[in-house]
Design a protein around this motif. Structure first.
Motif, PDB file in Angstrom:
ATOM      1  N   LEU A 196      86.812 110.760   0.219  1.00  0.00           N
ATOM      2  CA  LEU A 196      87.610 111.239   0.276  1.00  0.00           C
ATOM      3  C   LEU A 196      88.853 110.643  -1.178  1.00  0.00           C
ATOM      4  N   ALA A 197      87.893 109.880  -2.339  1.00  0.00           N
ATOM      5  CA  ALA A 197      88.599 108.804  -3.201  1.00  0.00           C
ATOM      6  C   ALA A 197      88.146 110.148  -4.232  1.00  0.00           C
ATOM      7  N   GLY A 198      90.072 109.684  -4.877  1.00  0.00           N
ATOM      8  CA  GLY A 198      90.465 110.259  -5.580  1.00  0.00           C
ATOM      9  C   GLY A 198      89.980 110.295  -7.343  1.00  0.00           C
ATOM     10  N   ASP A 199      89.290 109.557  -7.619  1.00  0.00           N
ATOM     11  CA  ASP A 199      89.146 109.120  -9.012  1.00  0.00           C
ATOM     12  C   ASP A 199      87.944 107.631  -8.750  1.00  0.00           C
ATOM     13  N   PRO A 200      87.150 107.902  -9.998  1.00  0.00           N
ATOM     14  CA  PRO A 200      86.216 107.412  -9.788  1.00  0.00           C
ATOM     15  C   PRO A 200      85.749 105.626  -9.032  1.00  0.00           C
ATOM     16  N   THR A 201      86.800 105.111  -9.111  1.00  0.00           N
ATOM     17  CA  THR A 201      87.362 104.049  -9.230  1.00  0.00           C
ATOM     18  C   THR A 201      87.439 103.793  -7.642  1.00  0.00           C
ATOM     19  N   GLN A 202      88.084 104.717  -7.010  1.00  0.00           N
ATOM     20  CA  GLN A 202      87.860 104.461  -5.187  1.00  0.00           C
ATOM     21  C   GLN A 202      86.429 104.646  -5.429  1.00  0.00           C
ATOM     22  N   PHE A 203      86.103 105.595  -5.710  1.00  0.00           N
ATOM     23  CA  PHE A 203      84.687 105.804  -5.638  1.00  0.00           C
ATOM     24  C   PHE A 203      83.806 105.154  -5.606  1.00  0.00           C
ATOM     25  N   ALA A 204      83.874 104.568  -6.610  1.00  0.00           N
ATOM     26  CA  ALA A 204      82.870 103.104  -6.885  1.00  0.00           C
ATOM     27  C   ALA A 204      83.372 101.912  -5.609  1.00  0.00           C
ATOM     28  N   ALA A 205      84.432 101.410  -5.596  1.00  0.00           N
ATOM     29  CA  ALA A 205      84.873 101.199  -4.107  1.00  0.00           C
ATOM     30  C   ALA A 205      84.303 101.443  -3.068  1.00  0.00           C
ATOM     31  N   GLY A 206      83.990 102.294  -2.569  1.00  0.00           N
ATOM     32  CA  GLY A 206      83.267 102.847  -1.415  1.00  0.00           C
ATOM     33  C   GLY A 206      81.704 103.356  -1.639  1.00  0.00           C
ATOM     34  N   ARG A 207      81.264 102.913  -2.343  1.00  0.00           N
ATOM     35  CA  ARG A 207      79.980 102.770  -2.502  1.00  0.00           C
ATOM     36  C   ARG A 207      79.495 101.913  -2.521  1.00  0.00           C
ATOM     37  N   CYS A 208      80.959 100.646  -3.286  1.00  0.00           N
ATOM     38  CA  CYS A 208      80.352  98.912  -2.800  1.00  0.00           C
ATOM     39  C   CYS A 208      80.038  98.540  -1.476  1.00  0.00           C
ATOM     40  N   LEU A 209      81.091  99.239  -1.105  1.00  0.00           N
ATOM     41  CA  LEU A 209      81.213  98.902   0.680  1.00  0.00           C
ATOM     42  C   LEU A 209      80.262  98.776   1.561  1.00  0.00           C
ATOM     43  N   ALA A 210      79.100 101.261   0.804  1.00  0.00           N
ATOM     44  CA  ALA A 210      78.228 101.323   1.743  1.00  0.00           C
ATOM     45  C   ALA A 210      77.569 100.110   1.168  1.00  0.00           C
ATOM     46  N   GLY A 211      77.710  99.643  -0.265  1.00  0.00           N
ATOM     47  CA  GLY A 211      76.197  98.725  -0.042  1.00  0.00           C
ATOM     48  C   GLY A 211      76.052  97.670   0.514  1.00  0.00           C
ATOM     49  N   LEU A 212      77.158  97.181   0.686  1.00  0.00           N
ATOM     50  CA  LEU A 212      77.077  95.478   1.372  1.00  0.00           C
ATOM     51  C   LEU A 212      76.904  96.003   2.926  1.00  0.00           C
ATOM     52  N   GLY A 213      77.046  97.130   3.541  1.00  0.00           N
ATOM     53  CA  GLY A 213      76.250  97.272   4.868  1.00  0.00           C
ATOM     54  C   GLY A 213      74.915  97.403   4.447  1.00  0.00           C
ATOM     55  N   LEU A 214      74.625  98.615   3.867  1.00  0.00           N
ATOM     56  CA  LEU A 214      73.389  98.714   3.558  1.00  0.00           C
ATOM     57  C   LEU A 214      72.135  97.890   3.342  1.00  0.00           C
ATOM     58  N   GLY A 215      72.495  96.538   2.840  1.00  0.00           N
ATOM     59  CA  GLY A 215      72.255  95.291   2.285  1.00  0.00           C
ATOM     60  C   GLY A 215      71.545  94.738   3.333  1.00  0.00           C
ATOM     61  N   GLY A 216      72.790  94.719   4.388  1.00  0.00           N
ATOM     62  CA  GLY A 216      72.795  93.354   5.099  1.00  0.00           C
ATOM     63  C   GLY A 216      71.729  94.250   5.950  1.00  0.00           C
ATOM     64  N   LEU A 217      71.643  95.688   6.339  1.00  0.00           N
ATOM     65  CA  LEU A 217      70.707  96.658   7.822  1.00  0.00           C
ATOM     66  C   LEU A 217      69.396  96.572   7.394  1.00  0.00           C
ATOM     67  N   MET A 218      68.801  96.078   6.420  1.00  0.00           N
ATOM     68  CA  MET A 218      67.468  96.114   6.379  1.00  0.00           C
ATOM     69  C   MET A 218      66.783  95.018   6.973  1.00  0.00           C
ATOM     70  N   PRO A 219      67.384  93.436   6.178  1.00  0.00           N
ATOM     71  CA  PRO A 219      66.329  92.699   6.796  1.00  0.00           C
ATOM     72  C   PRO A 219      66.422  92.499   8.380  1.00  0.00           C
ATOM     73  N   ILE A 220      68.075  92.885   8.964  1.00  0.00           N
ATOM     74  CA  ILE A 220      67.942  92.945  10.058  1.00  0.00           C
ATOM     75  C   ILE A 220      67.045  93.632  11.057  1.00  0.00           C
ATOM     76  N   CYS A 221      67.058  94.692  10.278  1.00  0.00           N
ATOM     77  CA  CYS A 221      65.891  95.915  11.613  1.00  0.00           C
ATOM     78  C   CYS A 221      64.683  94.541  11.403  1.00  0.00           C
ATOM     79  N   LEU A 222      64.076  94.945   9.616  1.00  0.00           N
ATOM     80  CA  LEU A 222      63.263  94.216   9.745  1.00  0.00           C
ATOM     81  C   LEU A 222      62.461  92.945  10.442  1.00  0.00           C
TER      82      LEU A 222
END
Length: 456
Positions: free
Chosen positions: A89-115
């Motif tokens: 839904l991002a209207g500009d690259p700044t909003q898109f970057a915020a979404g990717r950073c938010l996704a990164g927080l979840g993605l980074g935490g997911l792997m060590p827990i699953c392992l």
């Protein structure tokens, strides 16, 4: 055990999808002039994503024993799904970057827990295999993201693949809440002793005790982190960090720059991009092979060998072989390259005792993310300075460094676990020599002794 691995596999599949979908849709985003994204901003967004993954890995690895594996894993899935929704839904690259950073927080935490979950619920002599099977999900998700990008982005726009990335919150979260068991050790640490023992009994795990239970609360988490730097562990911990850094340097460096490095070597665009699919296909094979070989011959030796073989494959690519040979070498390299970093996690899972395993894996994966941050920048420097032809050799040196780091882990610590010799049973029930190898490698059950006849 199989249900636990299947649930973690599903989550890691969505992880691989979300990580890869950005690269699969980037060409279409750059062509969307109304959005205003240029190549420099696209690279910065990629770095912010991996930085979010670093933070997420460090945080999750240190709160999961406190809050519970299942609860933190669910929140990780919600975070990266929400991040994909923001990107769609991002209207500009700044909003898109915020979404990717938010996704990164979840993605980074997911792997060590699953392992950590897979390490806890897998039979000790099959831990490396289970880890390898788990990591095939990442590459399957990445290949699926490429397919979804090619299917949807050309005709429907780049936002739709990110919209698909919201599905994990709708599919995986209900399954996790209903079917994923909580760690017996975590439950025991919270005082839910009867529930902990029931889950351990149901899944064929040793009954949790105070010795193998993570300490609760902030003080417990701080103690777990401090224990990673105890005098008899600190050098091994640092070496595991180095090995993880080198592993993700290879994974993200080659995943990001392989097409451009091949183009610089004179290959066409279609061939260069298709080689990215080939190396990921090799990665799936490698994850399955590495786990079985490591369970038989020892995870330390296999992890080091895999780093060396990956370095050899990259060095061969630097010689610009013929087209047919290039496809073979790329597939060969993929078999070793991706699973080398996964075997570092398996080494860490066996080195750290149960009470400190989540914190240990969190820091190993978190510090390793620095390699994921550095590698895109390093590839850009090489290409920008006209040194693309040397890129494969530079990354090959990283593979050799990873091999040395892994090999030194048992040598620099007295904490490397040893299996006591108790006669014929000390070698396990198999007659293939694996029991002796496991004694040499120091393979021990993650939560206590395992009787030879027990199954899960």
């Amino acid at each position: 055990m199989y249900a636990v691995i299947a649930l973690c596999w599903l989550v890691v599949f969505f992880d691989g999808f979300d990580v890869t979908v950005y690269g699969a849709t980037m060409p279409y985003m750059l062509d969307d002039t109304s959005f205003g994204l240029d190549a420099a901003m696209a690279g910065s967004i990629g770095s912010w994503t991996t930085f979010g993954m670093l933070v997420g890995a460090l945080v999750a690895g240190n709160v999961t024993d406190w809050l519970g594996r299942r609860a933190v894993l669910v929140w990780c899935v919600v975070l990266f799904s929400a991040g994909s929704g923001v990107c769609a839904l991002a209207g500009d690259p700044t909003q898109f970057a915020a979404g990717r950073c938010l996704a990164g927080l979840g993605l980074g935490g997911l792997m060590p827990i699953c392992l950590s979950v897979v390490a806890e619920f897998s039979p000790p002599r099959r831990m490396a295999l289970a880890t390898g099977v788990l990591m095939t999900a990442y590459h399957a998700g990445g290949m699926s993201a490429t397919g979804v990008g090619l299917l949807l982005a050309p005709d429907h726009g780049w936002r739709w693949p990110f919209a698909v990335g919201v599905l994990p919150a709708l599919v995986a979260v209900p399954l996790l809440l209903r079917y994923l068991p909580e760690s017996p050790g975590v439950l025991y640490g919270k005082g839910r002793v009867q529930e902990a023992r029931e889950i351990a009994r149901r899944y064929g795990l040793p009954a949790p005790t105070a010795e193998n239970t993570p300490a609760a609360g902030v003080a417990g988490r701080l103690r777990a982190v401090r224990s990673l730097m105890a005098p008899d562990r600190r050098f091994a911990t640092l070496l595991l960090w180095v090995a993880s850094f080198c592993g993700l340097l290879l994974v993200y460096g080659i995943s990001t720059w392989l097409p451009q490095l091949m183009r610089s070597a004179g290959y066409g665009m279609t061939t260069s991009v298709s080689l990215l699919m080939v190396i990921n296909a090799g990665g799936i094979i490698g994850m399955l092979v590495a786990g079985q070989v490591a369970d038989r011959f020892g995870v330390v030796r296999v992890a080091a060998s895999w780093f060396v073989l990956a370095a050899a494959g990259l060095a061969l690519l630097a010689t610009s072989p013929s087209l047919g040979a290039t496809y073979a070498v790329v597939a060969f390299t993929g078999v070793w390259l991706f699973s080398a970093s996964t075997m570092v996690y398996a080494v860490a899972g066996r080195f750290y005792p149960a009470a400190d395993r989540a914190a240990g894996l969190g820091w190993v994966t978190g510090v390793g993310r620095l390699g994921a941050v550095v590698s895109p920048w390093l590839g850009g420097v090489l290409v920008g300075h006209g040194l693309a032809s040397q890129g494969f050799l530079v990354f090959a040196l990283g593979g050799l460094a990873g091999a040395v780091a892994v090999l030194l882990v048992p040598a620099v610590t007295t904490s490397w676990p040893r299996t006591p010799k108790t006669g014929p049973a000390a070698g396990g029930v198999r007659g293939d020599g694996a029991g002796a190898q496991e004694r040499a490698e120091g393979v021990v059950p993650p939560l206590g002794p395992t009787s030879p006849g027990r199954t899960r």
